[in-house]
Motif scaffolding. Structure first.
Motif, PDB file in Angstrom:
ATOM      1  N   VAL A   3     -41.186 -81.896 -28.042  1.00 45.17           N
ATOM      2  CA  VAL A   3     -39.781 -82.287 -28.150  1.00 45.17           C
ATOM      3  C   VAL A   3     -38.881 -81.088 -27.842  1.00 45.17           C
ATOM      4  O   VAL A   3     -37.887 -81.205 -27.124  1.00 45.17           O
ATOM      5  N   THR A   4     -39.239 -79.929 -28.356  1.00 45.41           N
ATOM      6  CA  THR A   4     -38.465 -78.711 -28.130  1.00 45.41           C
ATOM      7  C   THR A   4     -38.465 -78.312 -26.653  1.00 45.41           C
ATOM      8  O   THR A   4     -37.419 -77.953 -26.101  1.00 45.41           O
ATOM      9  N   ALA A   5     -39.617 -78.384 -26.017  1.00 43.66           N
ATOM     10  CA  ALA A   5     -39.713 -78.042 -24.595  1.00 43.66           C
ATOM     11  C   ALA A   5     -38.857 -78.980 -23.750  1.00 43.66           C
ATOM     12  O   ALA A   5     -38.159 -78.537 -22.827  1.00 43.66           O
ATOM     13  N   SER A   6     -38.884 -80.256 -24.072  1.00 45.00           N
ATOM     14  CA  SER A   6     -38.073 -81.235 -23.350  1.00 45.00           C
ATOM     15  C   SER A   6     -36.582 -80.964 -23.561  1.00 45.00           C
ATOM     16  O   SER A   6     -35.786 -81.013 -22.615  1.00 45.00           O
ATOM     17  N   ALA A   7     -36.205 -80.651 -24.789  1.00 47.46           N
ATOM     18  CA  ALA A   7     -34.801 -80.357 -25.101  1.00 47.46           C
ATOM     19  C   ALA A   7     -34.341 -79.103 -24.367  1.00 47.46           C
ATOM     20  O   ALA A   7     -33.229 -79.055 -23.834  1.00 47.46           O
ATOM     21  N   LYS A   8     -35.201 -78.084 -24.319  1.00 48.42           N
ATOM     22  CA  LYS A   8     -34.847 -76.831 -23.634  1.00 48.42           C
ATOM     23  C   LYS A   8     -34.607 -77.082 -22.150  1.00 48.42           C
ATOM     24  O   LYS A   8     -33.633 -76.575 -21.577  1.00 48.42           O
ATOM     25  N   LYS A   9     -35.456 -77.880 -21.536  1.00 43.93           N
ATOM     26  CA  LYS A   9     -35.290 -78.209 -20.115  1.00 43.93           C
ATOM     27  C   LYS A   9     -33.960 -78.927 -19.893  1.00 43.93           C
ATOM     28  O   LYS A   9     -33.205 -78.604 -18.978  1.00 43.93           O
ATOM     29  N   THR A  10     -33.657 -79.894 -20.739  1.00 43.02           N
ATOM     30  CA  THR A  10     -32.402 -80.644 -20.638  1.00 43.02           C
ATOM     31  C   THR A  10     -31.202 -79.726 -20.807  1.00 43.02           C
ATOM     32  O   THR A  10     -30.235 -79.800 -20.044  1.00 43.02           O
ATOM     33  N   MET A  11     -31.262 -78.842 -21.795  1.00 44.20           N
ATOM     34  CA  MET A  11     -30.139 -77.947 -22.058  1.00 44.20           C
ATOM     35  C   MET A  11     -29.925 -76.955 -20.915  1.00 44.20           C
ATOM     36  O   MET A  11     -28.788 -76.631 -20.580  1.00 44.20           O
ATOM     37  N   GLU A  12     -30.997 -76.496 -20.308  1.00 42.16           N
ATOM     38  CA  GLU A  12     -30.867 -75.610 -19.147  1.00 42.16           C
ATOM     39  C   GLU A  12     -30.171 -76.338 -17.996  1.00 42.16           C
ATOM     40  O   GLU A  12     -29.364 -75.746 -17.275  1.00 42.16           O
ATOM     41  N   GLU A  13     -30.477 -77.635 -17.823  1.00 38.91           N
ATOM     42  CA  GLU A  13     -29.827 -78.424 -16.773  1.00 38.91           C
ATOM     43  C   GLU A  13     -28.329 -78.579 -17.057  1.00 38.91           C
ATOM     44  O   GLU A  13     -27.496 -78.443 -16.154  1.00 38.91           O
ATOM     45  N   TYR A  14     -27.982 -78.852 -18.325  1.00 38.36           N
ATOM     46  CA  TYR A  14     -26.572 -78.953 -18.698  1.00 38.36           C
ATOM     47  C   TYR A  14     -25.862 -77.621 -18.481  1.00 38.36           C
ATOM     48  O   TYR A  14     -24.731 -77.577 -17.984  1.00 38.36           O
ATOM     49  N   LYS A  15     -26.501 -76.537 -18.861  1.00 39.48           N
ATOM     50  CA  LYS A  15     -25.917 -75.207 -18.687  1.00 39.48           C
ATOM     51  C   LYS A  15     -25.636 -74.947 -17.213  1.00 39.48           C
ATOM     52  O   LYS A  15     -24.554 -74.483 -16.848  1.00 39.48           O
ATOM     53  N   GLN A  16     -26.595 -75.259 -16.353  1.00 39.20           N
ATOM     54  CA  GLN A  16     -26.421 -75.041 -14.918  1.00 39.20           C
ATOM     55  C   GLN A  16     -25.292 -75.901 -14.365  1.00 39.20           C
ATOM     56  O   GLN A  16     -24.503 -75.458 -13.538  1.00 39.20           O
ATOM     57  N   THR A  17     -25.198 -77.138 -14.822  1.00 39.55           N
ATOM     58  CA  THR A  17     -24.114 -78.026 -14.384  1.00 39.55           C
ATOM     59  C   THR A  17     -22.759 -77.429 -14.744  1.00 39.55           C
ATOM     60  O   THR A  17     -21.829 -77.427 -13.930  1.00 39.55           O
ATOM     61  N   ALA A  18     -22.639 -76.918 -15.967  1.00 41.14           N
ATOM     62  CA  ALA A  18     -21.371 -76.312 -16.394  1.00 41.14           C
ATOM     63  C   ALA A  18     -21.047 -75.086 -15.542  1.00 41.14           C
ATOM     64  O   ALA A  18     -19.902 -74.908 -15.102  1.00 41.14           O
ATOM     65  N   LEU A  19     -22.055 -74.237 -15.295  1.00 44.01           N
ATOM     66  CA  LEU A  19     -21.840 -73.057 -14.457  1.00 44.01           C
ATOM     67  C   LEU A  19     -21.419 -73.465 -13.044  1.00 44.01           C
ATOM     68  O   LEU A  19     -20.489 -72.887 -12.473  1.00 44.01           O
ATOM     69  N   ASP A  20     -22.089 -74.470 -12.487  1.00 41.80           N
ATOM     70  CA  ASP A  20     -21.773 -74.960 -11.140  1.00 41.80           C
ATOM     71  C   ASP A  20     -20.359 -75.516 -11.054  1.00 41.80           C
ATOM     72  O   ASP A  20     -19.763 -75.560  -9.976  1.00 41.80           O
ATOM     73  N   ASN A  21     -19.831 -75.976 -12.201  1.00 37.72           N
ATOM     74  CA  ASN A  21     -18.490 -76.554 -12.235  1.00 37.72           C
ATOM     75  C   ASN A  21     -17.426 -75.551 -12.692  1.00 37.72           C
ATOM     76  O   ASN A  21     -16.308 -75.946 -13.031  1.00 37.72           O
ATOM     77  N   GLY A  22     -17.780 -74.285 -12.733  1.00 42.96           N
ATOM     78  CA  GLY A  22     -16.783 -73.257 -12.965  1.00 42.96           C
ATOM     79  C   GLY A  22     -16.611 -72.748 -14.384  1.00 42.96           C
ATOM     80  O   GLY A  22     -15.708 -71.952 -14.649  1.00 42.96           O
ATOM     81  N   VAL A  23     -17.448 -73.179 -15.313  1.00 41.42           N
ATOM     82  CA  VAL A  23     -17.379 -72.636 -16.661  1.00 41.42           C
ATOM     83  C   VAL A  23     -18.052 -71.269 -16.634  1.00 41.42           C
ATOM     84  O   VAL A  23     -19.180 -71.138 -16.170  1.00 41.42           O
ATOM     85  N   LYS A  24     -17.343 -70.256 -17.130  1.00 39.02           N
ATOM     86  CA  LYS A  24     -17.863 -68.885 -17.054  1.00 39.02           C
ATOM     87  C   LYS A  24     -18.714 -68.507 -18.254  1.00 39.02           C
ATOM     88  O   LYS A  24     -19.643 -67.721 -18.136  1.00 39.02           O
ATOM     89  N   LYS A  25     -18.348 -69.031 -19.427  1.00 35.66           N
ATOM     90  CA  LYS A  25     -19.053 -68.671 -20.657  1.00 35.66           C
ATOM     91  C   LYS A  25     -19.694 -69.922 -21.245  1.00 35.66           C
ATOM     92  O   LYS A  25     -18.989 -70.832 -21.683  1.00 35.66           O
ATOM     93  N   ILE A  26     -21.010 -69.963 -21.223  1.00 34.54           N
ATOM     94  CA  ILE A  26     -21.715 -71.126 -21.767  1.00 34.54           C
ATOM     95  C   ILE A  26     -22.987 -70.679 -22.469  1.00 34.54           C
ATOM     96  O   ILE A  26     -23.724 -69.838 -21.956  1.00 34.54           O
ATOM     97  N   ASN A  27     -23.196 -71.231 -23.636  1.00 36.10           N
ATOM     98  CA  ASN A  27     -24.394 -70.962 -24.420  1.00 36.10           C
ATOM     99  C   ASN A  27     -24.856 -72.275 -25.028  1.00 36.10           C
ATOM    100  O   ASN A  27     -24.105 -73.251 -25.088  1.00 36.10           O
ATOM    101  N   TYR A  28     -26.087 -72.269 -25.505  1.00 35.37           N
ATOM    102  CA  TYR A  28     -26.584 -73.465 -26.181  1.00 35.37           C
ATOM    103  C   TYR A  28     -27.617 -73.087 -27.215  1.00 35.37           C
ATOM    104  O   TYR A  28     -28.139 -71.970 -27.223  1.00 35.37           O
TER     105      TYR A  28
END
Length: 163
Positions: free
Chosen positions: A61-86
């Motif tokens: 479950v943790t590995a799946s969540a980490k993969k999902t969160m990395e995808e969300y982080k990348q989406t935010a970065l791609d859309n111009g958010v400079k500071k993102i953590n999870y």
């Protein structure tokens, strides 16, 4: 004077409502030059009913969540958010979103999707969104519309055509 948010929290749970909140949070974070902080909560109450608790299940479950969160982080970065953590947290979603993370991360805005529960589910387990709006120490924005401000129910995923 306009309110300037510095630390925005969005809870990611895989629901359509959370996806809407995330998309709107990207825009708010960019406008405010704010940190976007994403949290995914593994509800440990779900594991209490498993008779033979298996740590491999939690790891999966943790590995799946980490993969999902990395995808969300990348989406935010791609859309111009400079500071993102999870983070991936374990426990009761209500208290983690409403109290724990805001206190730890100095959150000044929580953006959360409107509840996806029906009336019976809200009665039995309660709405996380409702709890957060009542208990959070900061502003809470409940997202009910899509990026064009159309009601989310009108824009939900279309059912696939049947043959």
């Amino acid at each position: 004077m306009l309110q300037q948010y510095q630390h925005i929290l969005v809870a990611i749970d895989g629901s359509y409502e959370a996806e809407l909140a995330f998309k709107k949070a990207i825009a708010v974070a960019k406008r405010n030059d704010a940190e976007l902080y994403l949290v995914h909560i593994v509800d440990t109450r779900a594991f209490q009913n498993v008779s033979s608790f298996d740590s491999a299940m939690v790891e999966q479950v943790t590995a799946s969540a980490k993969k999902t969160m990395e995808e969300y982080k990348q989406t935010a970065l791609d859309n111009g958010v400079k500071k993102i953590n999870y983070s991936i947290e374990y426990g009761a979603p209500k208290t983690i979103i409403a109290r724990d993370v805001p206190k730890q991360r100095n959150i000044d805005l929580i953006m959360i999707g409107a509840t996806g529960l029906n009336a019976v589910e809200r009665l039995l387990i309660g709405s996380v969104t409702e709890y957060v709006t009542r208990q959070a120490p900061c502003d809470v924005l409940v997202v009910r519309t899509d990026l064009e401000n159309k009601p989310a129910l009108a824009t939900t995923r279309k059912p696939q055509a049947t043959k």
